[in-house]
Design a protein around this motif. Structure first.
Motif, short mmCIF file in Angstrom:
data_model
loop_
_atom_site.label_atom_id
_atom_site.label_comp_id
_atom_site.label_asym_id
_atom_site.label_seq_id
_atom_site.Cartn_x
_atom_site.Cartn_y
_atom_site.Cartn_z
N LEU A 100 0.83 -1.21 0.00
CA LEU A 100 0.00 0.00 0.00
C LEU A 100 0.86 1.25 0.00
CD1 LEU A 100 -2.71 1.45 0.22
CD2 LEU A 100 -2.61 1.13 2.70
N LYS A 101 1.89 1.28 0.86
CA LYS A 101 2.76 2.45 0.93
C LYS A 101 3.49 2.68 -0.39
CE LYS A 101 6.30 4.67 3.79
NZ LYS A 101 6.95 5.28 2.63
N GLU A 102 3.93 1.58 -1.00
CA GLU A 102 4.63 1.67 -2.29
C GLU A 102 3.73 2.33 -3.34
OE1 GLU A 102 5.39 -1.62 -5.69
OE2 GLU A 102 6.28 -2.12 -3.74
N CYS A 103 2.45 1.92 -3.38
CA CYS A 103 1.51 2.46 -4.37
C CYS A 103 1.14 3.92 -4.06
CB CYS A 103 0.24 1.61 -4.42
SG CYS A 103 0.49 0.00 -5.19
N GLN A 104 0.93 4.22 -2.78
CA GLN A 104 0.55 5.58 -2.41
C GLN A 104 1.69 6.57 -2.64
OE1 GLN A 104 -0.96 5.09 1.61
NE2 GLN A 104 -3.07 5.18 0.85
N ASP A 105 2.92 6.10 -2.42
CA ASP A 105 4.08 6.97 -2.69
C ASP A 105 4.24 7.23 -4.18
OD1 ASP A 105 4.63 7.08 -0.02
OD2 ASP A 105 6.26 5.60 -0.06
N LEU A 106 3.80 6.27 -5.00
CA LEU A 106 3.99 6.39 -6.44
C LEU A 106 2.87 7.16 -7.11
CD1 LEU A 106 5.73 5.64 -8.85
CD2 LEU A 106 4.52 3.44 -8.96
N TRP A 107 1.60 6.87 -6.78
CA TRP A 107 0.47 7.47 -7.49
C TRP A 107 -0.09 8.65 -6.71
CZ3 TRP A 107 1.80 5.29 -11.57
CH2 TRP A 107 2.08 3.93 -11.66
N LYS A 108 0.33 9.85 -7.09
CA LYS A 108 -0.10 11.07 -6.42
C LYS A 108 -1.46 11.57 -6.93
CE LYS A 108 3.89 11.36 -4.27
NZ LYS A 108 3.98 10.96 -2.84
N ALA A 109 -1.85 11.15 -8.12
CA ALA A 109 -3.14 11.54 -8.68
C ALA A 109 -3.73 10.35 -9.43
CB ALA A 109 -2.99 12.74 -9.62
N VAL A 110 -5.01 10.07 -9.18
CA VAL A 110 -5.69 8.92 -9.79
C VAL A 110 -6.88 9.41 -10.61
CG1 VAL A 110 -6.88 6.73 -9.36
CG2 VAL A 110 -5.00 7.44 -7.87
N ILE A 111 -6.96 8.97 -11.87
CA ILE A 111 -8.05 9.38 -12.76
C ILE A 111 -8.70 8.12 -13.32
CG2 ILE A 111 -8.66 10.62 -14.88
CD1 ILE A 111 -6.20 12.40 -14.37
N ILE A 112 -10.03 8.01 -13.22
CA ILE A 112 -10.76 6.82 -13.63
C ILE A 112 -11.74 7.17 -14.74
CG2 ILE A 112 -12.17 4.86 -12.88
CD1 ILE A 112 -9.50 5.05 -11.44
N ASP A 113 -11.61 6.51 -15.88
CA ASP A 113 -12.52 6.70 -17.01
C ASP A 113 -13.61 5.62 -16.97
OD1 ASP A 113 -13.62 7.58 -19.39
OD2 ASP A 113 -12.15 6.54 -20.65
N GLU A 114 -14.77 5.90 -17.60
CA GLU A 114 -15.89 4.94 -17.68
C GLU A 114 -16.22 4.38 -16.30
OE1 GLU A 114 -17.40 4.96 -20.29
OE2 GLU A 114 -16.12 5.05 -22.06
N PHE A 115 -16.38 5.28 -15.35
CA PHE A 115 -16.61 4.87 -13.96
C PHE A 115 -17.88 4.02 -13.82
CE2 PHE A 115 -18.38 5.70 -9.69
CZ PHE A 115 -17.34 5.22 -8.91
N GLN A 116 -18.86 4.25 -14.68
CA GLN A 116 -20.12 3.51 -14.57
C GLN A 116 -19.95 2.01 -14.80
OE1 GLN A 116 -19.49 5.59 -17.10
NE2 GLN A 116 -19.69 4.40 -18.99
N VAL A 156 -14.71 9.83 -14.07
CA VAL A 156 -15.46 10.31 -15.23
C VAL A 156 -16.41 9.20 -15.65
CG1 VAL A 156 -15.33 11.29 -17.55
CG2 VAL A 156 -13.40 11.56 -15.97
N GLY A 157 -17.70 9.51 -15.74
CA GLY A 157 -18.65 8.47 -16.13
C GLY A 157 -20.06 9.00 -16.22
N ASP A 158 -20.99 8.12 -16.54
CA ASP A 158 -22.40 8.49 -16.69
C ASP A 158 -23.25 7.25 -16.42
OD1 ASP A 158 -24.87 9.44 -17.35
OD2 ASP A 158 -24.48 9.72 -19.48
N ASP A 159 -24.07 7.31 -15.39
CA ASP A 159 -24.87 6.13 -15.02
C ASP A 159 -25.81 5.69 -16.14
OD1 ASP A 159 -26.10 8.65 -14.35
OD2 ASP A 159 -27.76 7.52 -13.51
N ASP A 160 -26.18 6.60 -17.03
CA ASP A 160 -27.07 6.23 -18.14
C ASP A 160 -26.38 5.34 -19.17
OD1 ASP A 160 -29.23 7.56 -17.16
OD2 ASP A 160 -28.93 9.37 -18.34
N GLN A 161 -25.05 5.27 -19.13
CA GLN A 161 -24.32 4.48 -20.12
C GLN A 161 -23.80 3.16 -19.57
OE1 GLN A 161 -21.69 6.81 -22.81
NE2 GLN A 161 -22.24 8.57 -21.56
N SER A 162 -24.29 2.74 -18.41
CA SER A 162 -23.81 1.49 -17.80
C SER A 162 -24.48 0.29 -18.45
CB SER A 162 -24.10 1.50 -16.30
OG SER A 162 -23.61 0.33 -15.70
N ILE A 163 -23.69 -0.55 -19.13
CA ILE A 163 -24.26 -1.71 -19.84
C ILE A 163 -23.56 -3.02 -19.48
CG2 ILE A 163 -25.01 -0.32 -21.82
CD1 ILE A 163 -22.52 -1.40 -23.32
N PHE A 164 -22.63 -2.96 -18.50
CA PHE A 164 -21.84 -4.16 -18.20
C PHE A 164 -22.22 -4.80 -16.86
CE2 PHE A 164 -19.24 -2.21 -21.47
CZ PHE A 164 -18.83 -3.32 -22.20
#
Length: 450
Positions: A229-245, A267-275
């Motif tokens: 966890l510490k290794e990942c948190q030290d590395l990723w200072k900003a997290v961006i998620i596409d197609e969140f729905q 970033v996402g839209d609940d109206d486009q959730s098909i999975f």
């Protein structure tokens, strides 16, 4: 700010710029309607982060497909330079999780060379799990005994094969939602618990994980091993998620842990959730609001892609969905365009005839400017429908290209890879099975004997 950065950000509309320039310390939810330029907004967001001093190697952007990841990297490279784009970690959930699991495979009881089971291998593992359950003896309780008794063919291979679809769906949904064997035992569902336990044991014996395991094992690594966890948190200072729905409950758990510093953009839209069939859970929007209470929400409601008729038709349809987050006012500056046509056909042959006649009619009228067959695209839900269309197009002597199964998923290519794998030490049964099937196209009974 570099001139190229400024020029790009000036090209965004007001809401896109608002999202791009939002404070990194505030969790950001971008609700992006269809065709609203979400990729442009995400690129703008990353450019702003880079301009504020975050190193490209400390930005993690996760998309739903490798194609989307490549497009985003290319766009950023064109503005910020190829070197900066290369340093960014832009990948799918599964690609990111695969790298994490391989790096810490020993903590998962696997070697770094573990196999990833696809759908076919999953199905065989499920069948074997059912067979193991069936063969268990008097230790089973009454409910399990009913399952493993043999009232007319339940012990037959065909019965197991027929039932495997149901159980494969169960395993997929269980893993996507993070439900374990212990959960099903606690709920009193002993059969489900036994099938899931046998399935997991089979994968462990084969030094394998399936695609849902990649996510759940990543969550396990971040939860059970503080150093990871510490290794990942030290590395990723900003997290961006596409197609969140389209994220599952386990994928959401993964990103929530990664973004415990609150530097997250979804970033996402609940109206486009098909999975949902693959574990996607739109309740993630509500979870995000609860877990990041100081979040900021920006709505991109301008559609740049579709004509007004398409936007209005889609809006009138989707507004009947009672599970939406809230009402959306999608707008467009595009022309009205042609009306949407819905045609009901009684069978696939009639459907093909209608579509091909419509293509020929449109070409001959010249009303849409479509002067060649390459101007048309036929989209279909199932591969079998594609074969019917291909036959119909050949009969009418119409040239076409097919965008189908990815190259590396074709049977012949997978067989070649399997042959190469059999030359390596520690090759598992999966690859030998595939080689035998490729080299011995015999009757089923004879193949079984071999």
């Amino acid at each position: 700010m570099p001139k190229d950065y400024s020029k790009y950000l000036d090209s965004l509309n007001e809401r896109q710029r608002e999202a791009a320039f939002s404070d990194i310390a505030t969790p950001l939810m971008i609700v992006a309607g269809p065709g609203s330029g979400k990729t442009s907004t995400m690129v703008g967001r990353i450019l702003v982060l880079l301009n504020e001093g975050i190193n490209p190697s400390n930005v993690l952007a996760m998309t739903f497909t490798t194609a989307a990841a490549s497009e985003m990297r290319d766009r950023i490279g064109a503005i910020a330079g190829k070197e900066a784009a290369k340093e960014l970690k832009i990948s799918t959930f599964h690609s990111f999780s695969l790298q994490l699991c391989r790096s810490h495979a020993d903590k998962l009881g696997r070697t770094q060379e573990f196999t990833i089971f696809g759908q076919g291998q999953q199905r065989r593992a499920v069948i074997e799990a059912m067979r193991l359950l069936r063969n268990e003896n008097s230790k089973q309780d009454d409910e399990l005994c009913k399952f493993v008794e043999d009232p007319g063919g339940i012990n037959s291979p065909q019965y197991l094969k027929d039932k495997s679809r149901k159980w494969q769906k169960f395993v997929t949904q269980a893993k996507a939602s993070g439900k374990t064997t212990g959960y099903y035992i606690k709920m009193g569902n002993d059969i489900e618990a036994a099938v899931l336990e046998h399935y997991n044991d089979i994968l462990r014996c084969c030094n394998a994980l399936d695609y849902h395991d990649l996510i759940s094992c990543s969550v396990k690594l971040l939860t059970d091993f503080p150093e990871v966890l510490k290794e990942c948190q030290d590395l990723w200072k900003a997290v961006i998620i596409d197609e969140f729905q389209d994220t599952s409950a386990m994928q959401y758990s993964l990103l929530r842990i990664l973004a415990s510093h609150n530097h997250i953009t979804i970033v996402g839209d609940d109206d486009q959730s098909i999975f949902s069939f693959n574990g996607a859970d739109i309740s993630g929007f509500d979870s995000f609001r609860e877990d990041f209470p100081n979040y900021k929400e920006v709505r991109l409601n301008k559609n740049y892609r579709s004509t007004r008729c398409i936007v209005e038709a889609a809006t009138s349809l989707i507004q009947n969905n009672v599970k939406r987050c809230r009402l959306k006012d999608v707008v467009t500056d595009n022309s009205s365009g042609s009306k949407v046509t819905i045609k009901e056909c009684h069978n696939e042959d009639a459907q093909c005839t209608f579509v091909i006649d419509k293509i020929l009619e449109t070409m001959s009228s010249g009303s849409t400017g479509a002067s060649s067959f390459g101007s048309f695209a036929i989209l279909y839900r199932r591969q079998v429908s594609g074969k019917v269309f291909q036959a119909a197009l050949r009969d009418r002597k119409i040239p076409f290209n097919v965008h189908g199964v990815a190259f590396y998923r074709k049977k012949v290519v997978r067989a070649i890879f399997a042959m190469l794998n059999t030359t390596l030490p520690g090759c598992d049964d999966v690859h030998y099975r595939r080689v035998f099937k490729a080299l011995l196209p015999l009757e089923k009974e004879e193949t079984k004997r071999v």
